[in-house]
Structures are given as structure tokens and as C-alpha cells.
Design an enzyme around this catalytic site. Structure first.
Site, PDB file in Angstrom:
ATOM      1  N   SER A  68       0.817  -1.210   0.000  1.00 44.30           N
ATOM      2  CA  SER A  68       0.000   0.000   0.000  1.00 44.30           C
ATOM      3  C   SER A  68       0.853   1.262   0.000  1.00 44.30           C
ATOM      4  O   SER A  68       0.424   2.309  -0.486  1.00 44.30           O
ATOM      5  CB  SER A  68      -0.958   0.008   1.200  1.00 44.30           C
ATOM      6  OG  SER A  68      -0.226  -0.030   2.411  1.00 44.30           O
ATOM      7  N   ASN A  80       1.686  -4.617 -14.413  1.00 49.46           N
ATOM      8  CA  ASN A  80       0.664  -5.620 -14.693  1.00 49.46           C
ATOM      9  C   ASN A  80      -0.390  -5.665 -13.591  1.00 49.46           C
ATOM     10  O   ASN A  80      -1.157  -6.609 -13.508  1.00 49.46           O
ATOM     11  CB  ASN A  80       1.277  -7.001 -14.918  1.00 49.46           C
ATOM     12  CG  ASN A  80       2.113  -7.484 -13.747  1.00 49.46           C
ATOM     13  OD1 ASN A  80       2.386  -6.742 -12.808  1.00 49.46           O
ATOM     14  ND2 ASN A  80       2.533  -8.731 -13.802  1.00 49.46           N
ATOM     15  N   ASP A  86       2.614 -19.107 -11.530  1.00 57.36           N
ATOM     16  CA  ASP A  86       2.071 -20.442 -11.272  1.00 57.36           C
ATOM     17  C   ASP A  86       3.186 -21.394 -10.838  1.00 57.36           C
ATOM     18  O   ASP A  86       4.360 -21.064 -10.869  1.00 57.36           O
ATOM     19  CB  ASP A  86       1.273 -20.971 -12.464  1.00 57.36           C
ATOM     20  CG  ASP A  86       2.121 -21.294 -13.676  1.00 57.36           C
ATOM     21  OD1 ASP A  86       3.245 -21.819 -13.529  1.00 57.36           O
ATOM     22  OD2 ASP A  86       1.652 -21.031 -14.801  1.00 57.36           O
ATOM     23  N   TYR A  89       6.645 -22.194 -12.710  1.00 56.34           N
ATOM     24  CA  TYR A  89       7.766 -21.245 -12.720  1.00 56.34           C
ATOM     25  C   TYR A  89       8.586 -21.514 -11.464  1.00 56.34           C
ATOM     26  O   TYR A  89       8.485 -20.811 -10.456  1.00 56.34           O
ATOM     27  CB  TYR A  89       7.226 -19.813 -12.753  1.00 56.34           C
ATOM     28  CG  TYR A  89       8.284 -18.754 -13.003  1.00 56.34           C
ATOM     29  CD1 TYR A  89       8.862 -18.602 -14.253  1.00 56.34           C
ATOM     30  CD2 TYR A  89       8.682 -17.893 -11.991  1.00 56.34           C
ATOM     31  CE1 TYR A  89       9.814 -17.612 -14.492  1.00 56.34           C
ATOM     32  CE2 TYR A  89       9.625 -16.905 -12.220  1.00 56.34           C
ATOM     33  CZ  TYR A  89      10.187 -16.772 -13.467  1.00 56.34           C
ATOM     34  OH  TYR A  89      11.125 -15.796 -13.689  1.00 56.34           O
ATOM     35  N   PHE A  97      10.337 -11.123 -10.244  1.00 60.15           N
ATOM     36  CA  PHE A  97      10.597  -9.708 -10.513  1.00 60.15           C
ATOM     37  C   PHE A  97       9.310  -8.918 -10.314  1.00 60.15           C
ATOM     38  O   PHE A  97       8.218  -9.463 -10.458  1.00 60.15           O
ATOM     39  CB  PHE A  97      11.066  -9.502 -11.955  1.00 60.15           C
ATOM     40  CG  PHE A  97      12.431 -10.043 -12.247  1.00 60.15           C
ATOM     41  CD1 PHE A  97      13.546  -9.223 -12.177  1.00 60.15           C
ATOM     42  CD2 PHE A  97      12.608 -11.378 -12.593  1.00 60.15           C
ATOM     43  CE1 PHE A  97      14.811  -9.715 -12.451  1.00 60.15           C
ATOM     44  CE2 PHE A  97      13.866 -11.884 -12.861  1.00 60.15           C
ATOM     45  CZ  PHE A  97      14.972 -11.046 -12.792  1.00 60.15           C
TER      46      PHE A  97
END
Length: 148
Positions: A68, A80, A86, A89, A97
Site C-alpha cells: 500500500s 501488470n 504459477d 515457474y 521480478f
């Protein structure tokens, strides 16, 4: 029903950041830290390394969002909005990152807390049934909540 404890294997890419810790009773979001010094100019995009890779349990994914205070403290936004990582990875070089865009000149130091994550179970398989009518009352359209 009590929550099940889960163990997650984690690899650190640096000794310069604090180790992850789950703080029970406060929040189930876990802070992530910048793994290197980052200087950004206004309008610049950068992938900020978080210094970790994880082996998430099968059937789970991580949701990564800014803290926040991230925008107020550093003047960056996560491009993004929410990152989804998931369980596939999970290789030795699959470092996490934060994709960041700077709205002002800024400097982020190693170990600064810049984002946070939690793990979530994958949603169940969904089936969609097409219909001509939903047979429910309308709420007034997009953006209507809270209007008198």
C-alpha cells in the site's frame, strides 16, 4: 476447519535481503524486497529483481501486488497490476521480478519492501452455459454502486 500448513522451498539469489517470514495474526500477505539498488527516471520501466525463486505446491499460484505504501514511498506502479506466478515457474533461474513504471525520479535500495504476495489455490474447472436472460434484477449498470 483449521488451515493446513504448507512448506514452500525457496532459493535466494542474494544474501543482502531479509529472509521471507510469515507473520501470523497480522496479515497473510508476505513482503518482498528489492534485491539490488535501482535508480529510475520518471517514465522509465524496469524489472526489479526480488532475489527469490520458489517451488510452489501443485495446484497453487502466487499473486504479487504492490504494498500500500509503494507508490507513496517510491513513485512506482506495478505495470501488470497483479502478477500471477504459477507452480511451473520453479526452476533454479526462475527469479521473481516486479515490473515497475516510475512516475517520478526514484531510488530503491536493496532490502526495501516494494511488493507482497500470497498463494492461492487454482480455481476449479468452470463450465459456461449460454442463456438469453439471467432472470435477476439489474443493479443499474457499470459504476452504479453507491449512487443514490
Amino acid at each position: 476447519m483449521p488451515k493446513q500448513n504448507i512448506t514452500i522451498r525457496i532459493k535466494y539469489f542474494t544474501d543482502k535481503i531479509e529472509r521471507l517470514a510469515y507473520i501470523g495474526g497480522k496479515s497473510d500477505w508476505i513482503d518482498l524486497r528489492a534485491a539490488e539498488e535501482v535508480t529510475m527516471k520518471a517514465g522509465e520501466f524496469r524489472l526489479i529483481p526480488l532475489g527469490i525463486a520458489m517451488e510452489l505446491p501443485k495446484g497453487y499460484e502466487a499473486h504479487v501486488v504492490p504494498r500500500s505504501s509503494t507508490f507513496k514511498s517510491f513513485g512506482i506502479i506495478q505495470t501488470n497490476s497483479m502478477g500471477v506466478i504459477d507452480e511451473t515457474y520453479c526452476g533454479d533461474n526462475d527469479q521473481w521480478f516486479m515490473p515497475a513504471y516510475a512516475l517520478r525520479d526514484t531510488r530503491i535500495h536493496v532490502n526495501d519492501r516494494i511488493c507482497q504476495f500470497r498463494i492461492m489455490e487454482h480455481q476449479p474447472e468452470l463450465f459456461f452455459e449460454e442463456t438469453d436472460a439471467l432472470l435477476n434484477g439489474d443493479r443499474g449498470g457499470f459504476g452504479s454502486t453507491g449512487k443514490a
